[in-house]
Enzyme design. Structure first.
Site, PDB file in Angstrom:
ATOM      1  N   THR A 208       0.824  -1.209   0.000  1.00  0.00           N
ATOM      2  CA  THR A 208       0.000   0.000   0.000  1.00  0.00           C
ATOM      3  C   THR A 208       0.857   1.257   0.000  1.00  0.00           C
ATOM      4  OG1 THR A 208      -0.115   0.047   2.433  1.00  0.00           O
ATOM      5  CG2 THR A 208      -1.879  -1.116   1.257  1.00  0.00           C
ATOM      6  N   ASN A 210       0.781   4.904   1.611  1.00  0.00           N
ATOM      7  CA  ASN A 210       0.121   5.496   2.771  1.00  0.00           C
ATOM      8  C   ASN A 210       0.123   7.018   2.722  1.00  0.00           C
ATOM      9  OD1 ASN A 210      -0.066   2.866   3.599  1.00  0.00           O
ATOM     10  ND2 ASN A 210       1.477   3.013   5.201  1.00  0.00           N
ATOM     11  N   GLU A 256      -4.613   4.045   3.455  1.00  0.00           N
ATOM     12  CA  GLU A 256      -3.720   3.060   2.838  1.00  0.00           C
ATOM     13  C   GLU A 256      -4.300   2.635   1.497  1.00  0.00           C
ATOM     14  OE1 GLU A 256      -1.859   0.430   6.281  1.00  0.00           O
ATOM     15  OE2 GLU A 256      -4.054   0.527   6.464  1.00  0.00           O
TER      16      GLU A 256
END
Length: 322
Positions: A208, A210, A256
């Protein structure tokens, strides 16, 4: 679009200037009607279309905890330019400026600085100390200084008044489809990609990007969303989780984003994420395996949603990356 960061930067009045004034938070469809009216009027007069706004938002100064903004200032600037405005005057808003009288605002700024020939305002606009500069006041000033005042009516969609307040409410409730209609575009969050716990790829199997929220940010309903991610002049599909990641007992609010078909190092790079559809609320899972199983399901649903809206998303992408 020419941008002035202070009235002091303006050295002479503009030709046949048609002016509108507002905070324009979100630059929603109601604001867009104001800009369209100003642009249309200057076409016939070969004049200058001017928008006046304030930075920071007045309520951020007068009531620091009283407002969360729909758009960043940078996004507001971009959207006003897309509306076709020639000149944007950004007035630094301070407590001292808040003491400016309505009479001084009209005489010193609109008439002397800008050479206003016509003023366009929203149906509920008021300004100046104590909000004394209402529609009635403006019309009287227009008679004195020889500029007509056009009042743009309230804008309704599906029987509901379009307002920044209403849109904030919809974002907090995760109503992305309705928010898109009221804004005239997808709701977007922006930020610089931060280094996180790096569990997404190594532990769960879904890396992910962020983004952290600032105190002044409007935070959408916590949970998982289908997204369109704008990066490096391209658009990608994705899913986004907004929350505290309860499976791992995190304490910091974060967004995320797992980007589909993407494998680049983008730490420290700017990212734009359009929120298309709310899928589910955030919840705590028994562990990484159960979380990964749910994410697989979320990805499948998200890809189906993206496929169903492929044509409009291509158009949206083209508009944002050109």
């Amino acid at each position: 679009m020419k941008i002035y960061r202070s009235p002091d930067e303006i050295n002479h009045p503009f030709t046949n200037s048609c002016v509108t004034i507002g905070n324009f938070d979100g630059v929603h469809t109601g604001h867009q009607q104001l800009f369209a009216t100003v642009v249309e009027k200057t076409k016939t007069t070969k004049g200058t279309s001017i928008a006046i706004t304030f930075d920071p938002h007045p309520l951020q100064v007068l009531m620091p905890d009283g407002i969360k903004l729909i758009s960043t200032y940078a996004q507001k600037e971009e959207l006003i330019e897309k509306a076709g405005i020639d000149v944007l005057l950004v007035i630094p808003f301070t407590r001292e400026f808040a003491k400016t009288t309505a009479e001084s605002f009209v005489n010193d700024l609109l008439v002397e600085k800008l050479g206003v020939k016509e003023l366009v305002v929203g149906y509920d606009y008021a300004f100046g100390k104590g909000r004394s500069g209402n529609i009635e006041f403006l019309r009287k000033q227009g008679e004195i200084f020889n500029f007509p005042v056009t009042v743009v009516d309230a804008h309704y969609i599906e029987g509901e008044l379009v307002s920044s307040t209403k849109i904030r409410e919809m974002v907090r409730e995760g109503q992305m489809a309705k928010t898109r209609i009221f804004l005239g575009r997808n709701y977007q969050i922006r930020g610089t990609v931060q280094v996180g716990k790096q569990r997404g790829g190594k532990v769960i199997g879904f890396p992910t990007a962020n983004l952290k929220f600032n105190e002044e940010d409007l935070v959408p309903k916590h949970g998982v969303y289908v997204t369109q991610v704008v990066y490096g002049g391209r658009c990608y599909g994705g899913i986004l989780n907004i929350g505290y990641n309860p499976t791992f007992d995190e304490k910091q609010l974060v967004a995320e984003t797992h980007i589909f078909d993407f494998n680049e190092d983008i730490y420290g790079k700017p990212l734009k994420v359009n929120l298309l559809k709310f899928l589910r609320s955030e919840r705590k899972f028994a562990g990484p395996e159960e979380l990964a199983e749910q994410i697989i399901k979320d990805v499948a649903v998200a890809k189906q949603v993206l496929q169903e809206h492929a044509v409009e998303l291509v158009m949206s992408c083209s508009d944002q990356t050109e």
